[in-house]
Design a protein around this motif. Structure first.
Motif, short mmCIF file in Angstrom:
data_model
loop_
_atom_site.label_atom_id
_atom_site.label_comp_id
_atom_site.label_asym_id
_atom_site.label_seq_id
_atom_site.Cartn_x
_atom_site.Cartn_y
_atom_site.Cartn_z
N GLY A 32 0.83 -1.19 0.00
CA GLY A 32 0.00 0.00 0.00
C GLY A 32 0.87 1.25 0.00
O GLY A 32 1.79 1.37 0.81
N THR A 33 0.61 2.14 -0.93
CA THR A 33 1.45 3.30 -1.18
C THR A 33 0.59 4.55 -1.16
O THR A 33 -0.46 4.59 -1.78
N THR A 34 1.07 5.56 -0.46
CA THR A 34 0.30 6.80 -0.32
C THR A 34 1.00 7.97 -0.99
O THR A 34 2.09 7.82 -1.55
N GLU A 41 6.17 13.52 3.93
CA GLU A 41 5.04 14.40 4.19
C GLU A 41 3.92 14.13 3.18
O GLU A 41 4.18 13.93 1.99
N VAL A 42 2.68 14.15 3.65
CA VAL A 42 1.52 13.95 2.77
C VAL A 42 1.36 15.18 1.88
O VAL A 42 1.40 16.31 2.35
N ILE A 43 1.19 14.95 0.59
CA ILE A 43 0.98 16.06 -0.34
C ILE A 43 -0.52 16.21 -0.62
O ILE A 43 -1.29 15.28 -0.45
N ARG A 111 -10.51 4.99 7.55
CA ARG A 111 -9.40 5.94 7.63
C ARG A 111 -8.10 5.25 7.24
O ARG A 111 -8.02 4.03 7.20
N LEU A 112 -7.10 6.08 6.95
CA LEU A 112 -5.75 5.60 6.69
C LEU A 112 -4.87 6.06 7.85
O LEU A 112 -5.35 6.72 8.78
N ILE A 113 -3.60 5.75 7.79
CA ILE A 113 -2.71 5.97 8.94
C ILE A 113 -2.55 7.44 9.32
O ILE A 113 -2.29 7.76 10.45
N ASP A 114 -2.74 8.34 8.36
CA ASP A 114 -2.65 9.78 8.60
C ASP A 114 -3.97 10.40 8.14
O ASP A 114 -4.42 10.10 7.03
N GLU A 120 -4.85 5.20 -0.85
CA GLU A 120 -3.71 4.30 -0.77
C GLU A 120 -3.83 3.33 -1.94
O GLU A 120 -4.93 2.85 -2.24
N VAL A 121 -2.71 3.04 -2.59
CA VAL A 121 -2.71 2.22 -3.81
C VAL A 121 -1.78 1.02 -3.61
O VAL A 121 -0.63 1.18 -3.21
#
Length: 130
Positions: A32-34, A41-43, A111-114, A120-121
């Protein structure tokens, strides 16, 4: 058979016990890739399409480390926190894969981790070493 692992370098890989991607023979499984940047950092916190594009770009980077490409992808799984954004996520997925058209599943998760993560892919690729 040789097992080749790809690491993204995050602290969580060792703690959780996973790899970004693993290639065994002609098969590559991508975790799983975010939509995170090089600093983790989340974009684009409120843009599901842009997060999908970035997550797929991160998948592509993992694939390239084991001599695979998006053209080799046969299956993706898309986890979204708001299924009402399915069209934006789907269009971004379609832009990336075009005529490759892998088998795909999109599932809404609570939800996801953040909390800023919307998508998530996961991906599976089969490489033709022909």
């Amino acid at each position: 058979m040789e097992r080749r692992r790809v690491s993204s370098g995050t602290e969580w890989e060792r703690t959780v016990g996973y790899s970004r991607a693993v290639r065994v023979g002609d098969r590559v499984e991508v975790s799983g890739t975010t939509a995170t940047d090089d600093d983790g950092e989340v974009i684009a916190p409120d843009d599901a399409a842009e997060q999908t594009r970035r997550a797929i770009a991160n998948v592509e980077a993992g694939l390239s480390e084991v001599d695979a490409t998006l053209s080799d992808v046969v299956r993706t799984r898309l986890y979204v926190t708001d299924i009402d954004r399915w069209e934006a996520v789907g269009r971004a997925h379609g832009e990336a894969f075009g005529e490759v058209r892998p088998a795909t599943t999109m599932v809404e998760v609570s939800r996801l981790i953040d909390p800023d993560m919307l998508v998530e892919v996961e991906a599976v690729a089969v490489v033709d070493d022909g």
